[in-house]
Enzyme design. Sequence first.
Site, PDB file in Angstrom:
ATOM      1  N   HIS A 202       0.888  -1.129  -0.041  1.00  0.00           N
ATOM      2  CA  HIS A 202       0.028  -0.035  -0.082  1.00  0.00           C
ATOM      3  C   HIS A 202       0.829   1.339  -0.015  1.00  0.00           C
ATOM      4  CE1 HIS A 202      -4.140  -1.595   0.523  1.00  0.00           C
ATOM      5  NE2 HIS A 202      -4.351  -0.314   0.572  1.00  0.00           N
ATOM      6  N   SER A 253       0.777  -3.352   4.298  1.00  0.00           N
ATOM      7  CA  SER A 253       0.860  -1.968   4.888  1.00  0.00           C
ATOM      8  C   SER A 253       2.443  -1.689   4.663  1.00  0.00           C
ATOM      9  CB  SER A 253       0.593  -1.684   6.257  1.00  0.00           C
ATOM     10  OG  SER A 253       1.118  -0.547   6.765  1.00  0.00           O
ATOM     11  N   TYR A 478     -12.239  -4.274  -2.255  1.00  0.00           N
ATOM     12  CA  TYR A 478     -11.324  -5.364  -1.933  1.00  0.00           C
ATOM     13  C   TYR A 478     -11.892  -6.603  -2.227  1.00  0.00           C
ATOM     14  CZ  TYR A 478      -8.574  -2.142   1.071  1.00  0.00           C
ATOM     15  OH  TYR A 478      -7.710  -1.086   1.252  1.00  0.00           O
ATOM     16  N   ASP A 612       8.900  21.441  -9.321  1.00  0.00           N
ATOM     17  CA  ASP A 612       8.376  21.081  -8.097  1.00  0.00           C
ATOM     18  C   ASP A 612       7.729  20.031  -8.512  1.00  0.00           C
ATOM     19  OD1 ASP A 612       6.380  21.241 -10.310  1.00  0.00           O
ATOM     20  OD2 ASP A 612       4.979  22.491  -9.424  1.00  0.00           O
TER      21      ASP A 612
END
Length: 677
Positions: A202, A253, A478, A612
Amino acid sequence: YLVGVGRADCTGPVAQVPLMGYAKNDQVGGGLLSRLYSRAFIVADPQGSSRVVFVSVDIGMVSQRIRLEVLKQLRSKYGELYRQDNVILSGTHTHSAPAGYFQYTLFWITSKGLVRPALNSIVNGIVKSIDIAHENMKKGRLFINRGTVENSQINRSPFSYLANPESERNRYSSNTDKEMVLLKMVGEDGHELGLISWFAVHPVSMNNSNRLVNSDNVGYASYLFEQEKNKGMLPGEGSFVAAFASSNLGDVSPNTRGPFCTNTGESCDNPQSSCPVGGTAMCIAKGPGNDMFESTRIIGQNIYLKAKELYEKASQEVTGPVSSAHQWVNMSNVSVELNATHTVKTCKPALGYSFAAGTIDGGGAFNFTQGSVEGDPFWDQIRDQLLGEPSNETKACHSPKPILFSTGEMTWPHPWHPDIVDVQIAAIGSLAILAVPGEFTTMSGRRLREAVKNEFDSHGTRGMNVVIAGLCNVYTHYIATYEEYQIQRYEAASTIYGPHTLSAYIQLYRGLAKAIALNATQELPRGPEPPLFNVTSLTLLPSLSAENAPANKNFGDVLEEVRPEYREREVAGVTFVGANPRNSAENATEHNFLTVERYSNISSSWSVVLNDASWDTRFYWSKGSRGQSNVTIQWHIPAGTEPGTYRLRYFGHYKKRVIFRLVTVPFEGSSSAFQIT
C-alpha cells in the site's frame, strides 16, 4: 517487439480538492510535494498487428469514469487500434492524490462530488502518455526478472490471514507477497527505454494527516530510477520511464513497525485493531522513519534498490505472441461452480460495518471496530432512516457481514456502486498481466495467480509468468478469500460482491486465460456494457472568485524572506503573497509552481536546478480571509548540494474581476539570493 514508452503529468488541482484514499473528509489538498504522472508502455508484435498498452498512473485507483473517457478519446484518435480489450489502466494507489473522478455516488461523499478539473487532468495525462508512447515506438527487446524485497511490508490483517487453511499457509514463508516482478525494456540499438515493476504494498507511507499532493513510496521509487537514468534532466523530464505498479496489496501495509496506540504507546496488534482508550482512531501503524516523509523515502528506496538490482541482472528474454482478452461482467450476479454438485452466487454490492472502522494505516469514525460480525441497533436505525434497509436477500447473501451500506440497492441520484466490472488479461509472450478491478489480499492474489497459471498449463501454454496489476479499470474495493471474509475485518467488509467474490473472479480469469491459450479471444462474449452517467460536474468545491493582495502589496511579493545563508540538510523557506493554485491547474498545462535556481558567475545568469516535481521541495498554500492567501516554498537542502548562490521562485495565477467576468492573470515572485556553504 515494437516498444514505446511515454510519461505525462496528471497532477491536477493541488488545493481544496479532497485527497483520495483515506476517506477522511477534512483531508483536503493544501499544496504539492511531488508531481503525479501517467506512465504508458505499448508493446506490439513486429508487424504491429496486435498490441497491448499498460498504463500505471499515480492516483488512488482507476475509476470506470476515467476508463470510459480515456477509451473514448483513444477511439477518436486511433480508431480501433486501442480498445477496451488491449488497454490496461492501473492506479498506483497513492492516498495523496486528488479525488473527484468517480461517477458512482458512494465516492462523491468523500470527494466533494465529481471534480471536473481533477478528472480532466487524469484523463488528459493518460491519453498524452499513450500518445507519446505511440509516437516513440521502435524495435526493442523485453527481459523479465523477479526477486524478494525485504523490510518493506507487513500484513495489516494477520488475524484474517490466519483464517486461511493451515495447509495452504504452510506453502508460503510469509503472510505477504515479497516478490517483485520486473519487466525491462531495451531498444534494439541497446538504448534503455524503461521498466515496469509489480510489487504488493500500500502506498500509505504518507498518513491521513498529510495535505500535500504526492505519489507516496512507489512514486519515490519511480523518481529515483528516472533521475538515475535521465542524467542531467529535471525531475519529470527525460525519455526513460520507470513505473512502479500496484499488485495484490489488499492487506499489505508499508508501516513496518506495526500498530501502536498513539496515546499510550502500547501495541494494538489485536483482532479489533483497537486501543483501550480511543478505540480504532488511536491505533495507527508506524513506518520505519522518524516521520511520514522519511518513511516514504525509506520504503521507496528499498523498492528502488531491489528494482535496480533486478533490472541490471535481467537476462530472461520475453518472446512470443501478443494478445489480450477482456469481458464486462455483471459482478452482482455471477454463478460460480465450486464443484460438480455445488453452485454459489455473488451478491449485489454492499459494505459491512468494519468498512467504517478503517485500518491501522488510517482509522475510521465513531465507535466502529474491525472484525464486526454483528450489527448495532443504533447505527442500523440511522441507516434504515437515511438510506433504506437492506433487503433480506442481500442480508442473507452477504452473511456473516452485517451491512452498513446496501449500495447495490441505492440508486439516487445515480447507483452508489458499479455492477458492471472489467475482467482483463494481457499476454506478452510468457508474461500474463491480470488486470484486476480492486485490491486483492495476499492469499486471494496467490489463489488467482495459481489458478490462471494452471489454466494456461492445462491448454499447453506452459511456464507463464503471471502477475497481478491492481486497481485497474473500475474500482470495486477489496477481494478477500472466503475464509478471510468470515472474520469481517476491513478488507472483508469491503469485499462488496459477497463471500464468493474471489471464486467468481477465479472462474472468470480462468476463462480469459483459456481463450488466450486456445487463440479464441474473439469468441468471448463481450458482456453488458458499463453505463456512462450524464454527470458533467457536480461538486461542493468552493467556486473560484476574485482574489486580493494585502494593502500595498502585489501578488508574488515576499512576506517572509529566506536567510542569507544555509548549509546542507537545512531547510530554505520563503513565504509569498499567493493565489489559489487551482487557478494554475485550470489554465496551464505544463505548469511549475516553483523552481530552485543557481547563479552561474561564468554566464552571469540563473539556471533552474530543481522544479516542483522534486521530492526535495515543498509547496504550501494557506487560505486567509478576504480573498487573500499565502504560499510558502521550502527546499530541504540535501547532502551533497553544490555550494553557491541560489534563489527560490514562485509562479502562480490569480483571478481578477474585469467588468462582469473573471480573468486569470499570471504572476511570479522570487526570494532574495542566498548562499549554500
